[in-house]
Design a protein around this motif. Structure first.
Motif, PDB file in Angstrom:
ATOM      1  N   SER A  64      60.999 -80.232 -44.520  1.00  0.00           N
ATOM      2  CA  SER A  64      61.375 -80.213 -45.947  1.00  0.00           C
ATOM      3  C   SER A  64      62.727 -79.538 -46.112  1.00  0.00           C
ATOM      4  O   SER A  64      63.197 -78.822 -45.220  1.00  0.00           O
ATOM      5  N   THR A 111      65.757 -78.393 -49.694  1.00  0.00           N
ATOM      6  CA  THR A 111      65.738 -77.915 -51.091  1.00  0.00           C
ATOM      7  C   THR A 111      66.716 -78.707 -51.978  1.00  0.00           C
ATOM      8  O   THR A 111      67.672 -78.141 -52.514  1.00  0.00           O
ATOM      9  N   LEU A 164      61.290 -72.904 -53.764  1.00  0.00           N
ATOM     10  CA  LEU A 164      60.978 -74.278 -53.347  1.00  0.00           C
ATOM     11  C   LEU A 164      60.615 -74.332 -51.857  1.00  0.00           C
ATOM     12  O   LEU A 164      59.712 -75.067 -51.446  1.00  0.00           O
ATOM     13  N   ASN A 188      56.948 -75.480 -50.512  1.00  0.00           N
ATOM     14  CA  ASN A 188      56.720 -76.519 -49.504  1.00  0.00           C
ATOM     15  C   ASN A 188      55.758 -76.023 -48.428  1.00  0.00           C
ATOM     16  O   ASN A 188      54.844 -76.738 -48.019  1.00  0.00           O
ATOM     17  N   ARG A 247      56.417 -80.925 -50.813  1.00  0.00           N
ATOM     18  CA  ARG A 247      56.954 -81.251 -52.145  1.00  0.00           C
ATOM     19  C   ARG A 247      58.279 -82.003 -52.013  1.00  0.00           C
ATOM     20  O   ARG A 247      58.490 -83.011 -52.671  1.00  0.00           O
ATOM     21  N   THR A 248      59.171 -81.513 -51.143  1.00  0.00           N
ATOM     22  CA  THR A 248      60.491 -82.145 -51.004  1.00  0.00           C
ATOM     23  C   THR A 248      60.797 -82.404 -49.513  1.00  0.00           C
ATOM     24  O   THR A 248      61.585 -81.683 -48.897  1.00  0.00           O
TER      25      THR A 248
END
Ligand code: NAP
Ligand code: 8YV
Length: 319
Positions: free
Chosen positions: A94, A96, A294, A298, A309-310
């Motif tokens: 992941s 950001t 963030l 994750n 999430r990302t």
């Protein structure tokens, strides 16, 4: 889902990141020296890595961690992580995206204005007491100028809106033309540079963009041109940049990033026509907090659900 195992931190991170990790996980720090002994003792405990731009997650490290399943990178750029090696080992990654666009776009604008208007030199001029003897020279101007953006992505578009509002004529180059934007598309970096007063670089780093801004691009920008690089040092051929500035083939440069940070070549530091920042484009309290949150989100989501999430774009189909 109950998971067991440790999080490997590379390198130590911000206070918020460190506290967030240490509050919820068993955290190990990858040492700079004695790595083999460390891995021999701990490799089979590591299920996750938390890293940032200067924390290298290469193919050897991925292969040395048999239980590794996820890498959470604090930063939108992730060329420090070997994504192909991660894909090959079933390891998710992941980053950001999005949360730092405003901070980086405003740094880019500030750096462009500071460079074009020679604000750092003007500050030194006042401090040195020279104002009482002479006036500071007139400079160029950003408002109403032609601005080229190499990399019209999330950050590039946010920056484009800022200079658009200043009456600038905006052009850009990406590998693919962006549908529906009101800015002129240039088919190459050289074509972009040839048609603008200021060239702003905000593409990802890594092999695919290495030295994308080379002597040809710098010469196309020319003696009145300003280059601003907030992407990665690797995107600009640094020796070619130094030579162009020294020879007067390029007007000036505003740089937030360098080829081998934190080393900045003495030749660059000696030049009057550069503004140099220590890789601070996203370094505001609210933005770094959002990036830390963030990154931790994750990790927490992956820990409880196995999802991210990302995820980085290469993994969008995997999670
Ligand atoms: P993004 O949304 O992925 O945008 C990247 C843009 O670059 C895309 O429009 C992409 O379009 C273009 N691009 C990629 N490869 C290219 C190439 N070879 N030639 C021309 N254009 C190319 O990324 P972002 O969120 O805006 O972030 C961009 C980068 O900024 C990050 O990867 C990071 O390296 C850097 N960054 C630096 C700082 C700092 O502190 N200085 C902070 C944040 C980010 P195509 O795919 O169509 O080519
Ligand atoms: C940070 C960056 O400086 O997000 C990026 O790609 O370059 C910056 O926001 C870096 O991630 C270190 O935290």
């Amino acid at each position: 889902m109950t998971r067991t195992g440790a999080v490997l931190r590379i390198p130590r991170l911000s206070k918020r990141m460190n506290e967030g990790l240490e509050a919820s996980y068993d955290v190990l720090d990858l040492p700079d020296e004695g790595r083999d002994a460390f891995l021999a003792e701990h490799a089979d405990r590591v299920v996750a890595i938390a890293c940032t731009g200067n924390g290298l997650v290469d193919a050897d490290l991925v292969a040395a961690l048999p239980r590794l399943q996820v890498v959470v990178n604090h930063g939108v750029g992730y060329e420090n992580v070997d994504v192909d090696a991660c894909l090959a080992h079933g390891v998710l990654v992941s980053h950001t995206p999005g949360v730092l666009d405003d901070a980086v776009a405003e740094t880019t604008l500030g750096l462009l204005i500071a460079t074009r208007r020679r604000f750092v030199e003007a500050d030194s001029f006042v401090r040195a007491g020279r104002w009482s003897q002479e006036g500071f020279p007139l400079t160029g101007q950003v408002a109403g100028s032609r601005v080229g953006i190499l990399g019209l992505g999330r950050i590039g578009r946010r920056f484009a809106a800022l200079v658009d509002a200043m009456g600038c004529e905006v052009a850009y180059h990406n590998r693919r033309e962006v549908p529906g934007v009101p800015y002129r598309y240039a088919a190459s970096a050289t074509e972009l540079a040839a048609g603008v007063d200021n060239l702003v670089v905000i593409v990802p780093g890594g092999a695919s963009t290495a030295a994308l801004v080379d002597r040809e691009v710098l010469d196309a920008l020319g003696p009145d041109g300003v280059l601003v690089n907030v992407a990665r040092g690797s995107v600009v051929d640094e020796p070619a940049l130094v030579a162009a500035l020294q020879d007067g083939r390029l007007g000036a440069a505003g740089l937030d990033v360098f080829a081998t940070e934190p080393h900045v070549p003495e030749e660059l530091r000696a030049l009057p026509n550069v503004v140099l920042l220590p890789h601070v484009a996203s370094a505001t309290v609210p933005t770094r907090n959002a990036m830390a949150d963030l990154t931790l989100d994750n990790l927490a989501l992956w820990w409880s659900t196995g999802r991210l999430r990302t995820p980085v774009p290469e993994m969008a189909d995997e999670v």
